[in-house]
Scaffold this active site. Structure first.
Site, PDB file in Angstrom:
ATOM      1  N   LYS A  42      81.906  39.034  44.639  1.00  0.00           N
ATOM      2  CA  LYS A  42      82.330  40.364  44.250  1.00  0.00           C
ATOM      3  C   LYS A  42      83.079  40.355  42.929  1.00  0.00           C
ATOM      4  O   LYS A  42      83.199  41.372  42.261  1.00  0.00           O
ATOM      5  CB  LYS A  42      83.272  40.933  45.324  1.00  0.00           C
ATOM      6  N   GLY A  43      83.634  39.212  42.561  1.00  0.00           N
ATOM      7  CA  GLY A  43      84.567  39.123  41.436  1.00  0.00           C
ATOM      8  C   GLY A  43      84.111  39.721  40.124  1.00  0.00           C
ATOM      9  O   GLY A  43      84.919  40.233  39.359  1.00  0.00           O
ATOM     10  N   GLU A  98      79.890  36.201  35.346  1.00  0.00           N
ATOM     11  CA  GLU A  98      80.859  35.696  36.324  1.00  0.00           C
ATOM     12  C   GLU A  98      82.268  36.119  35.908  1.00  0.00           C
ATOM     13  O   GLU A  98      82.541  36.328  34.726  1.00  0.00           O
ATOM     14  CB  GLU A  98      80.785  34.162  36.367  1.00  0.00           C
ATOM     15  N   ASP A  99      83.142  36.207  36.881  1.00  0.00           N
ATOM     16  CA  ASP A  99      84.525  36.565  36.570  1.00  0.00           C
ATOM     17  C   ASP A  99      85.261  35.409  35.896  1.00  0.00           C
ATOM     18  O   ASP A  99      85.900  35.577  34.872  1.00  0.00           O
ATOM     19  CB  ASP A  99      85.270  37.040  37.830  1.00  0.00           C
ATOM     20  N   ASP A 102      86.269  28.010  36.930  1.00  0.00           N
ATOM     21  CA  ASP A 102      87.459  27.239  37.290  1.00  0.00           C
ATOM     22  C   ASP A 102      87.034  25.770  37.379  1.00  0.00           C
ATOM     23  O   ASP A 102      86.925  25.098  36.356  1.00  0.00           O
ATOM     24  CB  ASP A 102      87.961  27.830  38.621  1.00  0.00           C
ATOM     25  N   LYS A 130      89.211  28.449  32.858  1.00  0.00           N
ATOM     26  CA  LYS A 130      90.375  27.560  33.008  1.00  0.00           C
ATOM     27  C   LYS A 130      89.891  26.141  32.767  1.00  0.00           C
ATOM     28  O   LYS A 130      89.592  25.405  33.719  1.00  0.00           O
ATOM     29  CB  LYS A 130      90.917  27.621  34.446  1.00  0.00           C
ATOM     30  N   PHE A 151      96.868  31.043  38.951  1.00  0.00           N
ATOM     31  CA  PHE A 151      95.991  31.875  39.764  1.00  0.00           C
ATOM     32  C   PHE A 151      96.171  33.331  39.362  1.00  0.00           C
ATOM     33  O   PHE A 151      97.274  33.866  39.399  1.00  0.00           O
ATOM     34  CB  PHE A 151      96.254  31.685  41.256  1.00  0.00           C
ATOM     35  N   VAL A 152      95.089  33.957  38.946  1.00  0.00           N
ATOM     36  CA  VAL A 152      95.171  35.322  38.422  1.00  0.00           C
ATOM     37  C   VAL A 152      94.390  36.301  39.299  1.00  0.00           C
ATOM     38  O   VAL A 152      93.436  35.924  39.974  1.00  0.00           O
ATOM     39  CB  VAL A 152      94.653  35.390  36.968  1.00  0.00           C
ATOM     40  N   ASP A 158      90.362  38.632  43.005  1.00  0.00           N
ATOM     41  CA  ASP A 158      91.194  38.927  44.170  1.00  0.00           C
ATOM     42  C   ASP A 158      92.042  37.751  44.610  1.00  0.00           C
ATOM     43  O   ASP A 158      91.796  36.600  44.244  1.00  0.00           O
ATOM     44  CB  ASP A 158      90.293  39.295  45.355  1.00  0.00           C
ATOM     45  N   ARG A 164      91.761  43.540  43.446  1.00  0.00           N
ATOM     46  CA  ARG A 164      90.570  43.614  42.593  1.00  0.00           C
ATOM     47  C   ARG A 164      90.588  44.849  41.697  1.00  0.00           C
ATOM     48  O   ARG A 164      89.961  44.886  40.646  1.00  0.00           O
ATOM     49  CB  ARG A 164      89.292  43.684  43.454  1.00  0.00           C
TER      50      ARG A 164
HETATM   51  P1  IMP Z   1      84.825  27.400  40.702  1.00  0.00           P
HETATM   52  O1  IMP Z   1      83.615  27.060  41.530  1.00  0.00           O
HETATM   53  O2  IMP Z   1      85.987  26.527  41.051  1.00  0.00           O
HETATM   54  O3  IMP Z   1      84.567  27.416  39.228  1.00  0.00           O
HETATM   55  O4  IMP Z   1      85.307  28.793  41.213  1.00  0.00           O
HETATM   56  C1  IMP Z   1      84.895  29.962  40.696  1.00  0.00           C
HETATM   57  C2  IMP Z   1      85.269  31.089  41.633  1.00  0.00           C
HETATM   58  O5  IMP Z   1      86.547  30.890  42.224  1.00  0.00           O
HETATM   59  C3  IMP Z   1      85.390  32.365  40.843  1.00  0.00           C
HETATM   60  O6  IMP Z   1      84.154  33.038  40.797  1.00  0.00           O
HETATM   61  C4  IMP Z   1      86.449  33.121  41.595  1.00  0.00           C
HETATM   62  O7  IMP Z   1      85.860  33.879  42.618  1.00  0.00           O
HETATM   63  C5  IMP Z   1      87.332  32.058  42.209  1.00  0.00           C
HETATM   64  N1  IMP Z   1      88.550  31.817  41.390  1.00  0.00           N
HETATM   65  C6  IMP Z   1      88.839  30.735  40.630  1.00  0.00           C
HETATM   66  N2  IMP Z   1      90.022  30.863  40.026  1.00  0.00           N
HETATM   67  C7  IMP Z   1      90.505  32.067  40.410  1.00  0.00           C
HETATM   68  C8  IMP Z   1      91.717  32.781  40.099  1.00  0.00           C
HETATM   69  O8  IMP Z   1      92.603  32.373  39.333  1.00  0.00           O
HETATM   70  N3  IMP Z   1      91.833  34.002  40.702  1.00  0.00           N
HETATM   71  C9  IMP Z   1      90.901  34.524  41.545  1.00  0.00           C
HETATM   72  N4  IMP Z   1      89.766  33.894  41.849  1.00  0.00           N
HETATM   73  C10 IMP Z   1      89.567  32.658  41.290  1.00  0.00           C
HETATM   74 MG    MG Z   2      83.491  34.695  41.846  1.00  0.00          MG
END
Ligand code: IMP
Ligand code: MG
Length: 174
Positions: A42-43, A98-99, A102, A130, A151-152, A158, A164
């Protein structure tokens, strides 16, 4: 008991809007004709809706949903496809929207499964990155803002499904 709340504003509504308009122009310049944007629910729903409205010319949209995090603020490394796309990517110029990137695990998984569907091109746009948290080397062509390891929430992002709807991005006081 958890009492996590958004505290300081990291990125204001104005900063975000300005940057999203720039990204839309950049993406359009690189894809003057066919353009298909795929948002990750949903992000990314807020980012996509602004990106699409700043976009000049024709664009088609689709959505998919994955789960990467459970309820906490750390990555499990597990990615599950919850909702697939409605339309084919064959021969299309596709942008994954994508939002945030990470660890990179979610995006790497998405890029792999979408590339297998034979798009003409496949690029990725993330509002936030990040880099200090990266576990895998994943390519992101369009990045809105690079942020520290905090964490944002807000603007689609969310914490346990809350926040959100904030028009800005705020830091959660972990
Ligand atoms: P990754 O697989 O670790 O890159 O995670 C990506 C997903 O984790 C993003 O699409 C977000 O949904 C969630 N996410 C990662 N960091 C944050 C944050 O700081 N706030 C909220 N959601 C996050
Ligand atoms: Mg996401």
């Amino acid at each position: 008991m958890s009492d996590l709340r958004p505290t300081e504003i990291l990125l204001s509504r104005e900063q975000i809007q300005k940057r999203v308009a720039e990204l839309a122009a950049e993406i359009r310049r690189d894809h003057p004709n066919d353009l298909h944007m795929v948002a990750v629910l949903k992000g990314a729903f807020v980012f996509l809706s602004d990106l699409a409205r700043y976009m000049t010319g024709p664009v088609s949209l689709d959505f998919m949903a994955v789960s990467s995090y459970a309820k906490g603020t750390t990555s499990s490394g597990q990615v599950r496809l919850l909702k697939d796309l409605d339309t084919s990517l064959e021969g299309r110029n596709v942008i994954i929207v994508e939002d945030i990137v990470d660890t990179g695990l979610t995006l790497l998984y998405l890029q792999d499964i979408l590339r297998a569907r034979n798009p003409k091109s496949l690029r990725t746009a993330c509002l936030l990155s990040k880099p200090s948290r990266r576990q895998v080397d994943v390519k992101v062509e369009y990045i809105g803002f690079t942020i520290e390891d905090r964490f944002v929430v807000g603007y689609g992002l969310d914490y346990a499904e809350a926040y959100r709807n904030l028009p800005h991005i705020a830091v959660l006081n972990t």
